[in-house]
Design an enzyme around this catalytic site. Structure first.
Site, mmCIF file in Angstrom:
data_model
loop_
_atom_site.group_PDB
_atom_site.id
_atom_site.type_symbol
_atom_site.label_atom_id
_atom_site.label_comp_id
_atom_site.label_asym_id
_atom_site.label_seq_id
_atom_site.Cartn_x
_atom_site.Cartn_y
_atom_site.Cartn_z
ATOM 1 N N GLU A 31 49.219 41.734 27.981
ATOM 2 C CA GLU A 31 48.602 40.097 27.854
ATOM 3 C C GLU A 31 49.748 39.254 28.266
ATOM 4 O OE1 GLU A 31 45.352 39.271 28.265
ATOM 5 O OE2 GLU A 31 44.797 40.633 26.671
ATOM 6 N N ASP A 34 50.498 38.923 33.438
ATOM 7 C CA ASP A 34 50.170 39.281 35.098
ATOM 8 C C ASP A 34 50.990 37.999 35.567
ATOM 9 O OD1 ASP A 34 48.703 37.124 34.140
ATOM 10 O OD2 ASP A 34 46.787 37.718 35.136
ATOM 11 N N SER A 65 21.829 27.569 37.508
ATOM 12 C CA SER A 65 22.209 28.633 36.436
ATOM 13 C C SER A 65 21.333 28.536 35.402
ATOM 14 C CB SER A 65 24.040 28.486 36.113
ATOM 15 O OG SER A 65 24.018 29.140 34.919
ATOM 16 N N ASP A 172 42.075 38.952 36.061
ATOM 17 C CA ASP A 172 40.758 38.932 35.829
ATOM 18 C C ASP A 172 39.985 39.172 37.230
ATOM 19 O OD1 ASP A 172 41.810 38.218 33.547
ATOM 20 O OD2 ASP A 172 41.064 35.876 33.829
ATOM 21 N N TYR A 222 47.650 27.262 28.080
ATOM 22 C CA TYR A 222 48.167 28.396 29.035
ATOM 23 C C TYR A 222 49.183 27.930 30.318
ATOM 24 C CZ TYR A 222 47.035 32.093 32.379
ATOM 25 O OH TYR A 222 47.303 33.214 33.379
HETATM 26 C C1 GLA Z 1 43.816 34.722 31.456
HETATM 27 C C2 GLA Z 1 44.045 34.602 32.886
HETATM 28 C C3 GLA Z 1 44.817 35.923 33.173
HETATM 29 C C4 GLA Z 1 46.009 36.203 32.398
HETATM 30 C C5 GLA Z 1 45.308 36.524 31.224
HETATM 31 C C6 GLA Z 1 46.479 36.679 29.848
HETATM 32 O O1 GLA Z 1 42.534 35.628 31.278
HETATM 33 O O2 GLA Z 1 42.953 34.280 33.846
HETATM 34 O O3 GLA Z 1 45.352 35.991 34.624
HETATM 35 O O4 GLA Z 1 47.161 35.708 32.432
HETATM 36 O O5 GLA Z 1 44.598 35.059 30.525
HETATM 37 O O6 GLA Z 1 46.863 37.801 29.940
#
Ligand code: GLA
Length: 386
Positions: A31, A34, A65, A172, A222
């Site tokens: 986690e 990436d 939607s 993702d 984030y």
């Molecule tokens: C989100 C982001 C991913 C990754 C995760 C944390 O899902 O879209 O790219 O960084 O958080 O692992």
């Protein structure tokens, strides 16, 4: 499926011609690695997004939607592919179309599309990558484009980064586009080298527990975490010839961490380096059938995300701690970006009912509202259904 088809006809006045699916994903371990050039270990799940589609002979795009029915049909032209706050969820498919066009793929006409999904939004199960890769597979199929799933995943990431404004990594979209039933994907995000790893759970299941605390990636911390890691990397690069934190062994990191001038950034980088190594260890343990070790590494991952990376929060910590106390739990950790969203738990099949009952009741008591629980099956990536 039939109900959605009827809804399409009712809304758009003609029968749809194609039906498509893209999964969500759950990350088992790895986690916040990436975008640090490390390894991740996600799998696609059987919850996802569906779409009925019909191509048009003009330049109009009409999107609806079933999850946001109050917003009605959202319409725009192929030459109007700009972010529009009022278009809300439709910015995701719109952004993907724009990225395809900019990458040189010919999208000659518009289309009508109806979406419906059963991934809870904002729960860390990649509802956004799901709709992005669903749009990708629709474009590929409708306009007979020659594009492979990895290129599609990269355009999905570009959509997040440049159109939506979230600096996310590739995990993702990669998991959603490339998922394979019964397998997790060990992906090196530095090189995009990947391998499928069978997830053999003879007596266990994957349980996803949703805190029901929503988070929006764009307004979460984030991007801040990502910036902290970039700064730590720059400090290490004054001495080390590396391009990403994911290249570092634990020993090299420990020998050079003093170069990182703030204690907070040191902890952020520590998580990125240790979590990356943990992911490799976890995949090895799984391949050797050592689930106990895999579970321990999952637990350690949560603790590192809680203490060093600081992306958990009370709700996720409560769910994880409650899970660790239950009989039959192999491992439990937060999954996805954090700050709310879900935990992923590996639980003995014969203990699942107790797990849900006990964790559910204690969570409700502690937090004041209920958590949700889903059993996740590992599914294929985005595909044409009809
Ligand atoms: C989100 C982001 C991913 C990754 C995760 C944390 O899902 O879209 O790219 O960084 O958080 O692992």
């Amino acid at each position: 499926m039939e109900q959605l088809k009827q809804k399409f006809q009712q809304l758009f006045g003609s029968e749809p011609t194609g039906y498509y699916f893209a999964p969500g994903r759950v990350n088992l371990i790895g986690e916040h690695t990436d975008y640090n050039g490390g390894n991740v270990f996600p799998c696609a799940i059987d919850k996802g997004t569906y779409a009925w589609v019909r191509v048009r002979d003009d330049q109009q795009l009409r999107m609806y939607s079933e999850n946001f029915s109050e917003l009605g049909i959202i319409s725009f032209q192929l030459n109007e592919l700009t972010y529009d706050k009022a278009h809300d969820w439709a910015n995701y498919p719109k952004g993907v179309i724009k990225m395809f066009v900019e990458a040189g793929y010919a999208i000659p006409t518009g289309f009508d599309i109806l979406f419906w999904g059963n991934i809870p939004n904002g729960a860390g199960l990649s509802s956004s990558a799901s709709i992005e890769m669903l749009t990708g597979i629709v474009l590929k199929d409708l306009f007979k484009l020659s594009i492979d799933p990895i290129a599609m995943a990269l355009l999905g990431k570009k959509t997040e980064n440049l159109f939506i404004g979230v600096n996310s990594g590739i995990m993702d979209q990669f998991a959603v586009a490339m998922g394979k039933a019964g397998h997790a994907i060990l992906l090196d995000c530095n090189t995009l080298h990947y391998e499928y790893a069978p997830v053999a759970l003879p007596d266990e299941v994957i349980v996803i527990a949703n805190t029901n605390k929503r988070r929006g990636l764009a307004d979460s911390k984030y991007n801040e975490r990502r910036a902290e890691c970039e700064e730590a990397l720059a400090e290490l690069q004054t001495v080390l010839p590396i391009k990403a934190l994911g290249e570092l062994s634990i020993d090299t990191f420990e020998a050079h961490k003093h170069l990182i001038k703030s204690e907070v950034r040191q902890r952020r980088a520590k998580h990125a380096v240790y979590e990356n190594q943990r992911t490799l260890k976890a995949q090895k343990a799984l391949s050797e059938g050592n689930l106990t070790e895999f579970g321990k590494l999952m637990n350690q991952s949560h603790i590192s995300l809680r203490d060093d990376y600081e992306v958990t929060g009370k709700e996720l910590d409560t769910l994880a701690a409650l899970a660790w106390e239950q009989e039959g739990v192999i491992g439990a950790r937060m999954t996805g970006a954090g700050f709310g969203g879900c935990t992923v738990n590996i639980v003995k099949k014969n203990k699942v009912d107790d797990f849900i009952k006990n964790v559910g009741a204690a969570y409700q008591k502690e937090i004041g509202y209920a958590a949700d629980f889903y059993i996740a099956n590992i599914s294929d990536g985005a595909k044409v259904l009809i």
